[in-house]
Design a protein around this motif. Sequence first.
Motif, mmCIF file in Angstrom:
data_model
loop_
_atom_site.group_PDB
_atom_site.id
_atom_site.type_symbol
_atom_site.label_atom_id
_atom_site.label_comp_id
_atom_site.label_asym_id
_atom_site.label_seq_id
_atom_site.Cartn_x
_atom_site.Cartn_y
_atom_site.Cartn_z
ATOM 1 N N ALA A 69 0.821 -1.212 0.000
ATOM 2 C CA ALA A 69 0.000 0.000 0.000
ATOM 3 C C ALA A 69 0.858 1.267 0.000
ATOM 4 C CB ALA A 69 -0.952 -0.006 1.193
ATOM 5 N N ASP A 70 1.993 1.227 0.703
ATOM 6 C CA ASP A 70 2.881 2.386 0.735
ATOM 7 C C ASP A 70 3.489 2.659 -0.636
ATOM 8 O OD1 ASP A 70 2.396 2.736 3.465
ATOM 9 O OD2 ASP A 70 4.046 1.399 4.006
ATOM 10 N N VAL A 71 3.848 1.597 -1.346
ATOM 11 C CA VAL A 71 4.385 1.745 -2.707
ATOM 12 C C VAL A 71 3.315 2.341 -3.617
ATOM 13 C CG1 VAL A 71 5.401 0.570 -4.696
ATOM 14 C CG2 VAL A 71 5.931 -0.224 -2.380
ATOM 15 N N LEU A 72 2.111 1.828 -3.516
ATOM 16 C CA LEU A 72 1.031 2.299 -4.381
ATOM 17 C C LEU A 72 0.726 3.776 -4.145
ATOM 18 C CD1 LEU A 72 -1.293 -0.815 -4.137
ATOM 19 C CD2 LEU A 72 0.262 -0.211 -6.006
ATOM 20 N N ARG A 73 0.685 4.193 -2.887
ATOM 21 C CA ARG A 73 0.459 5.618 -2.574
ATOM 22 C C ARG A 73 1.540 6.490 -3.218
ATOM 23 N NH1 ARG A 73 -0.354 3.540 2.618
ATOM 24 N NH2 ARG A 73 -2.535 3.593 3.225
ATOM 25 N N LEU A 74 2.776 6.065 -3.070
ATOM 26 C CA LEU A 74 3.900 6.848 -3.575
ATOM 27 C C LEU A 74 3.889 6.926 -5.102
ATOM 28 C CD1 LEU A 74 6.389 8.426 -2.676
ATOM 29 C CD2 LEU A 74 7.679 6.297 -2.753
ATOM 30 N N VAL A 75 3.640 5.813 -5.765
ATOM 31 C CA VAL A 75 3.609 5.799 -7.232
ATOM 32 C C VAL A 75 2.451 6.650 -7.745
ATOM 33 C CG1 VAL A 75 3.235 4.333 -9.261
ATOM 34 C CG2 VAL A 75 4.830 3.611 -7.472
ATOM 35 N N ASP A 76 1.276 6.509 -7.141
ATOM 36 C CA ASP A 76 0.125 7.303 -7.567
ATOM 37 C C ASP A 76 0.414 8.798 -7.416
ATOM 38 O OD1 ASP A 76 -2.772 7.627 -8.312
ATOM 39 O OD2 ASP A 76 -2.798 8.519 -6.309
ATOM 40 N N ALA A 77 1.033 9.183 -6.305
ATOM 41 C CA ALA A 77 1.352 10.593 -6.081
ATOM 42 C C ALA A 77 2.428 11.104 -7.042
ATOM 43 C CB ALA A 77 1.810 10.805 -4.634
ATOM 44 N N ALA A 78 3.382 10.261 -7.380
ATOM 45 C CA ALA A 78 4.491 10.674 -8.258
ATOM 46 C C ALA A 78 4.087 10.750 -9.725
ATOM 47 C CB ALA A 78 5.659 9.709 -8.087
ATOM 48 N N PHE A 79 3.082 9.979 -10.115
ATOM 49 C CA PHE A 79 2.668 9.923 -11.521
ATOM 50 C C PHE A 79 1.162 10.196 -11.654
ATOM 51 C CE2 PHE A 79 6.392 7.182 -11.088
ATOM 52 C CZ PHE A 79 7.209 7.650 -12.117
ATOM 53 N N PRO A 80 0.685 11.360 -11.173
ATOM 54 C CA PRO A 80 -0.763 11.607 -11.147
ATOM 55 C C PRO A 80 -1.398 11.744 -12.524
ATOM 56 C CG PRO A 80 0.416 13.614 -10.601
ATOM 57 C CD PRO A 80 1.444 12.502 -10.674
ATOM 58 N N ASP A 81 -0.623 12.116 -13.521
ATOM 59 C CA ASP A 81 -1.170 12.334 -14.863
ATOM 60 C C ASP A 81 -0.681 11.312 -15.875
ATOM 61 O OD1 ASP A 81 -2.527 14.674 -13.987
ATOM 62 O OD2 ASP A 81 -0.626 15.766 -14.086
ATOM 63 N N SER A 82 -0.065 10.246 -15.394
ATOM 64 C CA SER A 82 0.453 9.198 -16.278
ATOM 65 C C SER A 82 -0.514 8.026 -16.320
ATOM 66 C CB SER A 82 1.800 8.684 -15.771
ATOM 67 O OG SER A 82 2.775 9.696 -15.834
ATOM 68 N N ALA A 83 -0.464 7.311 -17.421
ATOM 69 C CA ALA A 83 -1.205 6.058 -17.504
ATOM 70 C C ALA A 83 -0.538 5.058 -16.561
ATOM 71 C CB ALA A 83 -1.184 5.533 -18.930
ATOM 72 N N ILE A 84 -1.348 4.395 -15.742
ATOM 73 C CA ILE A 84 -0.845 3.390 -14.813
ATOM 74 C C ILE A 84 -1.596 2.093 -15.058
ATOM 75 C CG2 ILE A 84 -0.577 2.725 -12.389
ATOM 76 C CD1 ILE A 84 -0.255 5.669 -11.690
ATOM 77 N N VAL A 85 -0.846 1.035 -15.342
ATOM 78 C CA VAL A 85 -1.417 -0.282 -15.590
ATOM 79 C C VAL A 85 -1.173 -1.136 -14.357
ATOM 80 C CG1 VAL A 85 -1.439 -2.294 -17.120
ATOM 81 C CG2 VAL A 85 -0.919 -0.025 -18.056
ATOM 82 N N LEU A 86 -2.262 -1.627 -13.779
ATOM 83 C CA LEU A 86 -2.188 -2.377 -12.528
ATOM 84 C C LEU A 86 -2.455 -3.860 -12.746
ATOM 85 C CD1 LEU A 86 -4.360 0.186 -10.655
ATOM 86 C CD2 LEU A 86 -2.002 -0.339 -10.013
ATOM 87 N N THR A 87 -1.675 -4.674 -12.073
ATOM 88 C CA THR A 87 -1.922 -6.100 -12.088
ATOM 89 C C THR A 87 -3.193 -6.401 -11.297
ATOM 90 O OG1 THR A 87 -0.835 -8.252 -11.852
ATOM 91 C CG2 THR A 87 -0.546 -6.684 -10.041
ATOM 92 N N LEU A 88 -3.647 -7.609 -11.424
ATOM 93 C CA LEU A 88 -4.907 -8.026 -10.825
ATOM 94 C C LEU A 88 -4.833 -8.199 -9.315
ATOM 95 C CD1 LEU A 88 -5.243 -11.836 -11.429
ATOM 96 C CD2 LEU A 88 -3.146 -10.577 -11.841
ATOM 97 N N GLY A 89 -5.958 -8.563 -8.718
ATOM 98 C CA GLY A 89 -6.014 -8.993 -7.333
ATOM 99 C C GLY A 89 -5.819 -7.899 -6.314
ATOM 100 N N GLY A 90 -5.080 -8.267 -5.247
ATOM 101 C CA GLY A 90 -4.876 -7.377 -4.115
ATOM 102 C C GLY A 90 -4.234 -6.065 -4.493
ATOM 103 N N THR A 91 -3.355 -6.078 -5.473
ATOM 104 C CA THR A 91 -2.697 -4.828 -5.886
ATOM 105 C C THR A 91 -3.729 -3.830 -6.397
ATOM 106 O OG1 THR A 91 -0.654 -5.996 -6.404
ATOM 107 C CG2 THR A 91 -0.961 -3.835 -7.422
ATOM 108 N N ALA A 92 -4.615 -4.283 -7.255
ATOM 109 C CA ALA A 92 -5.649 -3.398 -7.791
ATOM 110 C C ALA A 92 -6.588 -2.932 -6.690
ATOM 111 C CB ALA A 92 -6.429 -4.107 -8.888
ATOM 112 N N ARG A 93 -7.013 -3.843 -5.822
ATOM 113 C CA ARG A 93 -7.925 -3.466 -4.737
ATOM 114 C C ARG A 93 -7.259 -2.472 -3.787
ATOM 115 N NH1 ARG A 93 -8.737 -8.964 -4.847
ATOM 116 N NH2 ARG A 93 -7.677 -9.229 -2.847
ATOM 117 N N GLU A 94 -5.974 -2.678 -3.482
ATOM 118 C CA GLU A 94 -5.282 -1.746 -2.588
ATOM 119 C C GLU A 94 -5.095 -0.384 -3.235
ATOM 120 O OE1 GLU A 94 -1.845 -3.142 -0.442
ATOM 121 O OE2 GLU A 94 -2.826 -5.044 0.011
#
Length: 194
Positions: free
Chosen positions: A6-31
């Motif tokens: 979850a900490d990685v996801l928060r940081l990546v989302d904040a660093a790339f707010p206007d970029s296309a982000i492709v997420l793998t399935l499962g818990g990663t997407a839900r988190e």
Amino acid sequence: MAIERADVLRLVDAAFPDSAIVLTLGGTAREMLAVAGRKPNHIISLDAMGQTVSLALGLALGLEAERPNEKLVVIEGDGALIMGLSVMSTVGHLKPRNLVVFLLDNNVYLATGGQPTASSDMDMVAVAEACGWATGRDVRTADELAAAVAWAGSADGPVFIRVHIGVAQLKTNYFLEDPAVLAEDFRRWLKAAQ
């Protein structure tokens, strides 16, 4: 203390707010949904284990000429990447300069009960570099993660960042949304962002 997904996801989302982000399935997407909400620039590779980087590669190649200064970011898991490991050589061959892959490596297939993956026996950054990727980093601490995320925004790709994470999971709601709706929202975001 292990870096948590979850900490990685928060940081990546904040660093790339206007970029296309492709997420793998499962818990990663839900988190990611739990920490960042549903966003049109996020596309989730639902029920496609082992295919997330392949999907992202096509998008990266398609966007590279139109948006040369924008990154296409991928969040993948170790189990899923190992299932589709041949994509590493294809990425290295095609060399999209805008592609950034974050491999969240917890050494297990967390979604199916925590069975071990082979990632603990693999130097995944060396694999990427041997396949022709421009560069990579191995991340084990929060400081290394922050530095790698900042670096990835300006490095020429393809960039591969292996983040060693723990197995803790956020309590999240079950995610049930039609993949066609997700894809259409993402398509509309891409068109509007041109």
